[in-house]
Design an enzyme around this catalytic site. Structure first.
Site, PDB file in Angstrom:
ATOM      1  N   ARG A 211      49.150  32.873  14.058  1.00 52.98           N
ATOM      2  CA  ARG A 211      49.643  33.463  12.821  1.00 52.98           C
ATOM      3  C   ARG A 211      50.426  32.403  12.068  1.00 52.98           C
ATOM      4  O   ARG A 211      51.114  31.566  12.663  1.00 52.98           O
ATOM      5  CB  ARG A 211      50.548  34.673  13.107  1.00 52.98           C
ATOM      6  CG  ARG A 211      49.786  35.936  13.493  1.00 52.98           C
ATOM      7  CD  ARG A 211      49.025  36.513  12.308  1.00 52.98           C
ATOM      8  NE  ARG A 211      48.357  37.768  12.618  1.00 52.98           N
ATOM      9  CZ  ARG A 211      47.085  37.868  12.996  1.00 52.98           C
ATOM     10  NH1 ARG A 211      46.361  36.754  13.145  1.00 52.98           N
ATOM     11  NH2 ARG A 211      46.542  39.041  13.219  1.00 52.98           N
ATOM     12  N   GLU A 240      49.416  34.242   3.486  1.00 57.19           N
ATOM     13  CA  GLU A 240      48.053  34.027   2.992  1.00 57.19           C
ATOM     14  C   GLU A 240      47.544  35.258   2.235  1.00 57.19           C
ATOM     15  O   GLU A 240      47.944  36.387   2.541  1.00 57.19           O
ATOM     16  CB  GLU A 240      47.115  33.693   4.161  1.00 57.19           C
ATOM     17  CG  GLU A 240      47.009  34.741   5.246  1.00 57.19           C
ATOM     18  CD  GLU A 240      46.169  34.270   6.426  1.00 57.19           C
ATOM     19  OE1 GLU A 240      45.260  35.030   6.805  1.00 57.19           O
ATOM     20  OE2 GLU A 240      46.421  33.173   6.975  1.00 57.19           O
ATOM     21  N   HIS A 258      41.248  31.068   7.422  1.00 54.93           N
ATOM     22  CA  HIS A 258      41.333  32.161   8.402  1.00 54.93           C
ATOM     23  C   HIS A 258      39.942  32.598   8.858  1.00 54.93           C
ATOM     24  O   HIS A 258      39.571  33.777   8.786  1.00 54.93           O
ATOM     25  CB  HIS A 258      42.095  33.352   7.806  1.00 54.93           C
ATOM     26  CG  HIS A 258      42.703  34.238   8.853  1.00 54.93           C
ATOM     27  ND1 HIS A 258      43.905  34.884   8.685  1.00 54.93           N
ATOM     28  CD2 HIS A 258      42.270  34.599  10.096  1.00 54.93           C
ATOM     29  CE1 HIS A 258      44.189  35.604   9.770  1.00 54.93           C
ATOM     30  NE2 HIS A 258      43.201  35.449  10.637  1.00 54.93           N
TER      31      HIS A 258
END
Length: 292
Positions: A211, A240, A258
């Protein structure tokens, strides 16, 4: 799943139209379910099924207070994220960003003995911050590259070929490559900061598949810009899709959007897990649900 920003309005409209919803599906790309959002959910709701392994976008305490079951999709992403971790490790080690930029800028003048020298993985120590299922899967892949494994974890892992390092700061000092694979908790958030980075080798590479909030962006940017560490590869970011602007100008940083779990196999497994959990919950088989 509804897009962020209008999901709660859509639920309210469905409820007003007479729909009695007992379960909703959410995920990282949807509206965060904080305490206020959970209080605003239709009263008929009994379950939140998250299309994700992480649940930091859901206020679990608020869900429990309302008596809502919450499920996630553990075990569905292990291979995809472990593969992505090795991709990022290799990309950082072989200076992928600089290499791609050199080609795409059309300024490459040909092979030279000192061009973009990276490092080999064999014989180097991979430090894993968070030796869960994904960390363990990366360790198995890294051993095939001839790497040594050291790790820190909340619990000791049964393994004969990895070195347990109780103090995370000692792991930072020992690692040639440090992989962040821990969940976001009050204990792990901000672990990569000026203090911990001061313990790192100047040659260390940092890789984050966990994360974004495990990293203090300003401190990592300063470390990369000053040469305090050699490089990094990030697949996740705090806040994000907004990314700290200082990252974009760093040639020694590889960034991906991601994509750790972005395989067809993982996405299908996640969907099957969500559907299975909802069906099991509706059938009263709580022991068959992936409840958090």
């Amino acid at each position: 799943m509804a897009e962020a920003g209008n999901a709660l309005d859509q639920l309210a409209q469905l409820h007003a139209a007479g729909e009695r919803l007992d379960a909703i599906v959410t995920g990282l790309g949807c509206s965060p379910l904080d305490a206020a959002a959970i209080r605003a959910l239709p009263p008929s709701l009994r379950m939140i099924a998250s299309y994700s392994v992480g649940t930091d976008h859901i206020d679990l305490d608020a869900a429990r207070e309302r008596g809502l079951a919450v499920s996630n999709t553990p075990g569905t992403l292990i291979n995809a994220v472990a593969d992505a971790a090795m991709f990022l490790i290799l990309g950082a080690a072989r200076r992928a960003t600089e290499s791609i930029d050199l080609i795409r800028s059309r300024t490459w003048t040909g092979w030279t003995p000192h061009q973009l020298l990276g490092v080999e993985l064999a014989g180097r120590t991979l430090g894993i911050y968070g030796m869960g299922e994904i960390g363990g899967a990366v360790a198995r892949r890294a051993r095939a590259f001839g790497m040594h494994i050291a790790y820190t974890n909340r619990l000791l892992v049964e393994t004969s070929d990895a070195c347990f390092v109780p103090d995370p700061l000692d792991l930072m000092a020992r690692a040639d490559i440090l992989l962040l694979a821990a969940p976001s908790t009050p204990h792990t958030r901000g672990f990569v900061n000026a203090v911990s980075l001061a313990r790192a080798k100047p040659s260390m590479l940092l890789v984050n598949i966990a994360r974004g909030d495990l990293v203090v962006d300003a401190d990592l940017i300063a470390a990369l810009d000053s040469g305090r560490i050699q490089g990094a590869a990030l697949d996740v970011f705090a806040g994000e899709p907004d990314i700290a602007p200082g990252y974009f100008d760093l040639p020694n940083l590889l960034m991906t959007p991601h994509i750790g779990s972005s395989t067809l196999e993982a996405r299908m497994a996640m969907g099957a897990s969500v559907i299975g959990s909802i069906r099991a919950f509706r059938a009263g088989k709580a022991d068959s649900c992936r409840l958090v």
